[in-house]
Design a protein around this motif. Structure first.
Motif, PDB file in Angstrom:
ATOM      1  N   GLU A   8      49.176 -12.745  37.950  1.00  0.00           N
ATOM      2  CA  GLU A   8      49.087 -14.094  38.480  1.00  0.00           C
ATOM      3  C   GLU A   8      47.738 -14.696  38.112  1.00  0.00           C
ATOM      4  O   GLU A   8      46.774 -13.992  37.835  1.00  0.00           O
ATOM      5  CB  GLU A   8      49.243 -14.071  40.006  1.00  0.00           C
ATOM      6  N   LYS A  10      44.562 -16.922  39.372  1.00  0.00           N
ATOM      7  CA  LYS A  10      43.877 -17.235  40.621  1.00  0.00           C
ATOM      8  C   LYS A  10      42.944 -18.423  40.418  1.00  0.00           C
ATOM      9  O   LYS A  10      42.614 -18.804  39.287  1.00  0.00           O
ATOM     10  CB  LYS A  10      43.108 -16.014  41.115  1.00  0.00           C
ATOM     11  N   PRO A  33      46.227 -17.097  44.686  1.00  0.00           N
ATOM     12  CA  PRO A  33      46.992 -17.312  43.446  1.00  0.00           C
ATOM     13  C   PRO A  33      47.390 -18.780  43.300  1.00  0.00           C
ATOM     14  O   PRO A  33      47.607 -19.481  44.295  1.00  0.00           O
ATOM     15  CB  PRO A  33      48.216 -16.420  43.631  1.00  0.00           C
ATOM     16  N   SER A  35      50.231 -21.276  41.903  1.00  0.00           N
ATOM     17  CA  SER A  35      51.633 -21.307  41.480  1.00  0.00           C
ATOM     18  C   SER A  35      51.898 -22.393  40.444  1.00  0.00           C
ATOM     19  O   SER A  35      52.800 -22.261  39.615  1.00  0.00           O
ATOM     20  CB  SER A  35      52.544 -21.518  42.687  1.00  0.00           C
ATOM     21  N   SER A 129      49.915 -18.840  31.654  1.00  0.00           N
ATOM     22  CA  SER A 129      51.114 -18.253  32.265  1.00  0.00           C
ATOM     23  C   SER A 129      52.025 -17.673  31.205  1.00  0.00           C
ATOM     24  O   SER A 129      52.624 -16.598  31.397  1.00  0.00           O
ATOM     25  CB  SER A 129      51.861 -19.306  33.090  1.00  0.00           C
TER      26      SER A 129
END
Length: 504
Positions: A8, A10, A33, A35, A129
């Motif tokens: 993930e 952060k 984290p 999203s 990502s």
């Protein structure tokens, strides 16, 4: 672990990248984290966020003092991870009302310079990502390939994949059946012994269940990467367990058919099946049989027999019947005693097991003879418990007296009737008179019919011996001058010994 490989992104990852030029104004939890990166100019965007977002805003909604508090409070209620404030002019700064509100709600506030457009932050997050997903996918593919290779590489099978999982996680792993018996396991190299365990239910492929058990050091849970590796290995472990079970069942059927063909003298079929096993049909074999006392111990005897004979190499066939486990070995210089010593490991299974071993013989017909000998020896071992000539729980056919093998093949009821007919009158006479005609007859026959030798052994005069044996002839109706009568009486006496009926 490289930051790109983390599962993930952060808040601190945005700040660590100097190319973005971000400056922290209020330090909240930088390890939250992120999203998604979301741009909003709504005073209350809470209906459009789900938590964990990095919110970007330039205050076009009018960042007056009273509205600043409402805006930040709405973000805090929605559970966003951070607020990025975009400067529109190079000389301006983040409004004091926004700063105070973020301090009040412990929400990370980041200043975004004019040189960094909001779209650059969105693109940075998206590309990162993608790299994380690609790295995770590559890691999963590489790990899966390693697991798959471990199935076919030595040691292979269930042990192979457990070795690979143990190496990946750094933890000891094993698979146990419903009774808690370990089917296979692999210790972690260089790790301390497990203090606790975590287990996962798995299917064994036939409706039964097994467990994958992972050892953990005291007080430490499974890390996410260890859990991921375990879950990735589980379907392969289930497949291997099911496959190996089906393979054993198929092997058991084929081995059973081969033994039946050998015993039924289907020579051509048996020779072909031996070749399929990689054995030389005209080679030398040793047959052996393990006979459990209880039928319910048969499966356990089969498993122990396989394990104990595995060091002999590929030239071993193990088959199970309705009542016994049959084994034969292509000798490669091995002796019946060596086979017996290894197979004798089954003697302690369940309530006990008796092992018979045949002699070395060549070809399919020789193998049949060795298997028949092994069955005779096993039957004798079962009848006698610990017969003369047995060692370590097994009996080699060639080491047993021929009459004992004949007794082992006889029906117990028939033998009992035979004993009673010949010896009953003698035993009844001895009970009434306190004599020992039966013992005298046994000593005479054991000496080979030597009168003086028998008299000396019994410490009696030879005339006394003649008198006693004459009474034996009278009571049994058999003449000791007849070889047939001597053989019958000798076999009856030995049968009596085999049943443990000899008076103490």
């Amino acid at each position: 672990m490289d930051s790109v490989e983390r599962a993930e992104t952060k808040v601190r990852d945005f700040l660590d990248d100097e190319s973005l030029g971000l400056r922290i104004i209020v330090r909240g939890d930088l390890d939250l984290p992120v999203s998604w990166v979301h741009v909003t100019e709504l005073l209350d965007p809470s209906d459009y966020v789900s938590g964990g977002e990095f919110i970007l805003s330039a205050g076009i909604w009018n960042a007056s003092e009273d509205r600043a508090g409402s805006f930040v409070a709405a973000l805090a209620r929605a559970g966003v991870s951070a607020l990025g404030w975009g400067l529109l002019l190079g000389s301006e700064s983040v409004p004091e009302g926004i700063v105070r509100a973020c301090h009040e709600h412990a929400l990370t506030l980041v200043e975004i310079p004019t040189r960094t457009p909001f779209i650059a932050l969105g693109r940075w997050f998206f590309e990162r990502s993608q790299r994380i997903r690609e790295a995770g996918l590559r890691r999963d593919i590489e790990r899966n390939e390693r697991f798959v290779r471990s199935i076919s590489s030595l040691p292979g099978g269930l042990r192979g994949i457990l070795d690979a999982l143990s190496e990946t996680t750094g933890l000891p792993v094993r698979v146990v059946d419903a009774s808690g018996r370990t089917l296979a396991g692999s210790p972690a190299n260089g790790s301390a012994g497990p203090g606790t365990t975590r287990s996962f239910d798995l299917s064994a492929g036939d409706g039964s269940r097994v467990k994958l058990v992972i050892g953990l050091p005291d007080g430490e849970p499974l890390r996410e990467d260890q859990l991921s590796a375990a879950r990735q290995a589980m379907p392969l472990i289930e497949f291997v367990i099911s496959y190996e079970r089906e393979l054993r069942e198929a092997e058991k059927r084929l081995a059973g058919e081969l033994v039946e063909a050998v015993l039924a003298r289907r020579t051509l079929f048996a020779a072909g099946r031996l070749s399929a096993y990689g054995l030389e049909p005209e080679g030398e074999f040793i047959g052996s049989v393990a006979l459990p006392e209880r039928a319910e111990d048969l499966a356990a005897v089969l498993e122990v027999a396989r394990r104990s004979l595995a060091p002999l190499g590929p030239g071993v066939v193990v088959a199970t019947g309705k009542r016994d486990v049959t084994v034969f070995v292509q000798t490669a210089g091995r002796t019946p005693e060596e086979v017996g010593e290894r197979l004798g490991a089954v003697c302690g299974v369940g309530s006990g097991c008796f092992v018979g071993v045949g002699e070395r013989a060549s070809g399919v017909e020789g193998l049949r003879r060795s298997l028949v000998q092994a069955r005779q020896a096993a039957a004798l071992a079962a009848r006698r418990g610990h017969p003369k000539g047995s060692r370590g729980g097994y009996l080699v056919h060639g080491r047993a007296e021929s009459y004992t093998l004949l007794l082992a093949l006889g029906d117990e009821d028939v033998l009992a009737s035979f004993r009673e007919t010949l010896l009953g009158p003698l035993e009844e006479y001895d009970r009434r008179r306190g004599s020992d005609l039966t013992g005298t007859l046994a000593a005479f026959l054991a000496s080979g019919g030597k009168w003086q030798e028998t008299a000396d052994r019994l410490h009696i005069h030879v005339n006394t011996l003649r008198h006693r044996l004459a009474r034996c002839e009278e009571l049994t109706g058999r003449s000791l001058d007849s070889m047939d009568s001597r053989v019958d009486l000798y076999v009856a006496l030995k049968s009596r010994e085999a049943t443990g009926e000899v008076p103490g």
